[in-house]
Design an enzyme around this catalytic site. Structure first.
Site, PDB file in Angstrom:
ATOM      1  N   ASP A 199       0.829  -1.211   0.000  1.00  0.00           N
ATOM      2  CA  ASP A 199       0.000   0.000   0.000  1.00  0.00           C
ATOM      3  C   ASP A 199       0.864   1.262   0.000  1.00  0.00           C
ATOM      4  O   ASP A 199       1.959   1.268   0.557  1.00  0.00           O
ATOM      5  CB  ASP A 199      -0.913  -0.015   1.229  1.00  0.00           C
ATOM      6  CG  ASP A 199      -2.095   0.939   1.089  1.00  0.00           C
ATOM      7  OD1 ASP A 199      -2.304   1.473  -0.013  1.00  0.00           O
ATOM      8  OD2 ASP A 199      -2.811   1.138   2.085  1.00  0.00           O
ATOM      9  N   GLY A 200       0.337   2.311  -0.620  1.00  0.00           N
ATOM     10  CA  GLY A 200       1.002   3.616  -0.568  1.00  0.00           C
ATOM     11  C   GLY A 200       1.567   4.108  -1.898  1.00  0.00           C
ATOM     12  O   GLY A 200       2.250   5.132  -1.934  1.00  0.00           O
ATOM     13  N   GLY A 252      -0.028   5.511  -4.368  1.00  0.00           N
ATOM     14  CA  GLY A 252      -0.625   6.800  -4.716  1.00  0.00           C
ATOM     15  C   GLY A 252       0.053   7.939  -3.961  1.00  0.00           C
ATOM     16  O   GLY A 252       0.403   8.970  -4.550  1.00  0.00           O
ATOM     17  N   HIS A 300       2.236   3.390  -9.171  1.00  0.00           N
ATOM     18  CA  HIS A 300       1.996   1.959  -9.389  1.00  0.00           C
ATOM     19  C   HIS A 300       3.170   1.321 -10.134  1.00  0.00           C
ATOM     20  O   HIS A 300       3.536   0.179  -9.864  1.00  0.00           O
ATOM     21  CB  HIS A 300       0.687   1.744 -10.159  1.00  0.00           C
ATOM     22  CG  HIS A 300      -0.527   2.151  -9.372  1.00  0.00           C
ATOM     23  ND1 HIS A 300      -0.720   1.801  -8.057  1.00  0.00           N
ATOM     24  CD2 HIS A 300      -1.613   2.899  -9.709  1.00  0.00           C
ATOM     25  CE1 HIS A 300      -1.865   2.305  -7.628  1.00  0.00           C
ATOM     26  NE2 HIS A 300      -2.418   2.978  -8.607  1.00  0.00           N
ATOM     27  N   SER A 333      -7.736  -5.396  -4.943  1.00  0.00           N
ATOM     28  CA  SER A 333      -8.770  -5.991  -4.096  1.00  0.00           C
ATOM     29  C   SER A 333     -10.128  -5.991  -4.799  1.00  0.00           C
ATOM     30  O   SER A 333     -10.329  -5.247  -5.770  1.00  0.00           O
ATOM     31  CB  SER A 333      -8.877  -5.214  -2.775  1.00  0.00           C
ATOM     32  OG  SER A 333      -9.521  -3.974  -2.988  1.00  0.00           O
ATOM     33  N   LEU A 345      10.277 -20.707  -4.907  1.00  0.00           N
ATOM     34  CA  LEU A 345       9.295 -19.851  -4.237  1.00  0.00           C
ATOM     35  C   LEU A 345       7.915 -19.955  -4.905  1.00  0.00           C
ATOM     36  O   LEU A 345       7.816 -19.900  -6.132  1.00  0.00           O
ATOM     37  CB  LEU A 345       9.776 -18.393  -4.311  1.00  0.00           C
ATOM     38  CG  LEU A 345       8.828 -17.339  -3.739  1.00  0.00           C
ATOM     39  CD1 LEU A 345       8.912 -17.302  -2.217  1.00  0.00           C
ATOM     40  CD2 LEU A 345       9.150 -15.952  -4.304  1.00  0.00           C
ATOM     41  N   ARG A 350      -5.040  -1.658   8.896  1.00  0.00           N
ATOM     42  CA  ARG A 350      -6.255  -2.448   8.651  1.00  0.00           C
ATOM     43  C   ARG A 350      -5.955  -3.582   7.671  1.00  0.00           C
ATOM     44  O   ARG A 350      -4.914  -3.607   7.020  1.00  0.00           O
ATOM     45  CB  ARG A 350      -7.390  -1.565   8.148  1.00  0.00           C
ATOM     46  CG  ARG A 350      -7.072  -0.732   6.928  1.00  0.00           C
ATOM     47  CD  ARG A 350      -8.293   0.087   6.467  1.00  0.00           C
ATOM     48  NE  ARG A 350      -7.919   0.953   5.361  1.00  0.00           N
ATOM     49  CZ  ARG A 350      -7.547   2.226   5.488  1.00  0.00           C
ATOM     50  NH1 ARG A 350      -7.507   2.779   6.679  1.00  0.00           N
ATOM     51  NH2 ARG A 350      -7.215   2.947   4.434  1.00  0.00           N
TER      52      ARG A 350
END
Ligand code: IPE
Ligand code: IPE
Ligand code: MG
Length: 242
Positions: free
Chosen positions: A13-14, A16, A30, A58, A124, A187
């Protein structure tokens, strides 16, 4: 380093805010986020982590402006085109989780090609969550069980936590041991709700495009120090380890 998690799950996240700080369009954030994802894959593989899950889009991200959604979809497609061979050569097994019904034909085709190409790889396991939501995942698992009840193959009383877990996406893999979220948000945003039940949580203010190898090692160091009790008392655990 000892006590390495088998499965690391990350909410990247982050992007933007990273772009905004630089007076750049969100798309530039992005793009930079994609590069950070590339690095974290390499660094997790190097540290013998078995499974890495990355939350890329999401179920709720469809609510973003159409232009941003379409940029993100383009980025997934070009990223796959560019990186598939490199991932394959590095023995990475790539898997996508999420509701595939809203993705374009072109992206779906690329996803299934890359999954088929990398399926035999034993290195992996890289899980990319696209159009994924924890609630969606639990719902689709319960629907499968409900169908078995309808067909008379299962009694409702036989539905257990284990049988629900067995129908979730990537049921064959261990649940995440370590959960990381960048950008200071505290969250879950509907990520793997069921599978994270006992994950250790690590939050950092670092924005995703700045998530470096050093930051990964910090998260791993925090993880290594935690005592995972799964409901037991601390004393029970130290008795068992003697
Ligand atoms: C995460 O970065 C990437 C996606 C959700 C696709 P954001 O785009 O959410 O970045 P912020 O939260 O606006 O900074
Ligand atoms: C969660 O990030 C989804 C991904 C990183 C792909 P968001 O930035 O969309 O989450 P919220 O909306 O702030 O909770
Ligand atoms: Mg965000």
């Amino acid at each position: 380093m000892f006590n390495i998690p088998r499965h690391v799950a990350i909410i990247m996240d982050g992007n933007g805010r990273w772009a905004k700080q630089r007076f750049m369009p969100r798309l530039a954030g992005h793009r930079a986020g994609m590069e950070a994802a590339r690095q974290v894959v390499k660094n997790c593989a190097k540290r013998q982590i078995k499974v890495l899950s990355l939350f890329a889009f999401s179920s709720e991200n469809w609510r973003r402006p159409a232009q941003e959604v379409s940029h993100l979809m383009d980025l997934f497609l070009t990223g796959l085109e560019r990186e598939a061979q490199m991932l394959h050569e590095n023995n990475v097994q790539l898997r996508f989780i999420g509701d595939r019904s809203r993705l374009s034909e072109k992206l779906l085709k690329k996803i299934s090609d890359v999954e088929a190409l990398t399926k035999p790889n034993a290195g992996l396991v890289l899980i990319i969550a696209v159009d994924y939501g924890g609630q969606w995942d639990i719902t689709q698992a319960v629907q499968k069980l409900a169908r078995a009840v309808e067909d008379g193959a299962l009694r409702s009383a036989d539905i257990t936590a284990d049988s629900i877990a067995a129908h979730l996406s990537f049921a064959d893999l261990p649940d995440p041991d370590l959960f990381i979220r960048t950008s200071g948000e505290l969250r879950m945003s509907n990520f793997m709700l069921w599978q994270l039940a006992y994950a250790e949580l690590f939050f950092t203010d670092v924005l995703w495009p700045d998530f470096s190898e050093k930051e990964l090692d910090l998260a791993l160091a925090h993880y290594a120090k935690r005592e995972r009790r799964y409901g037991h008392s601390s004393e029970q655990l130290s008795e068992n380890s003697c």
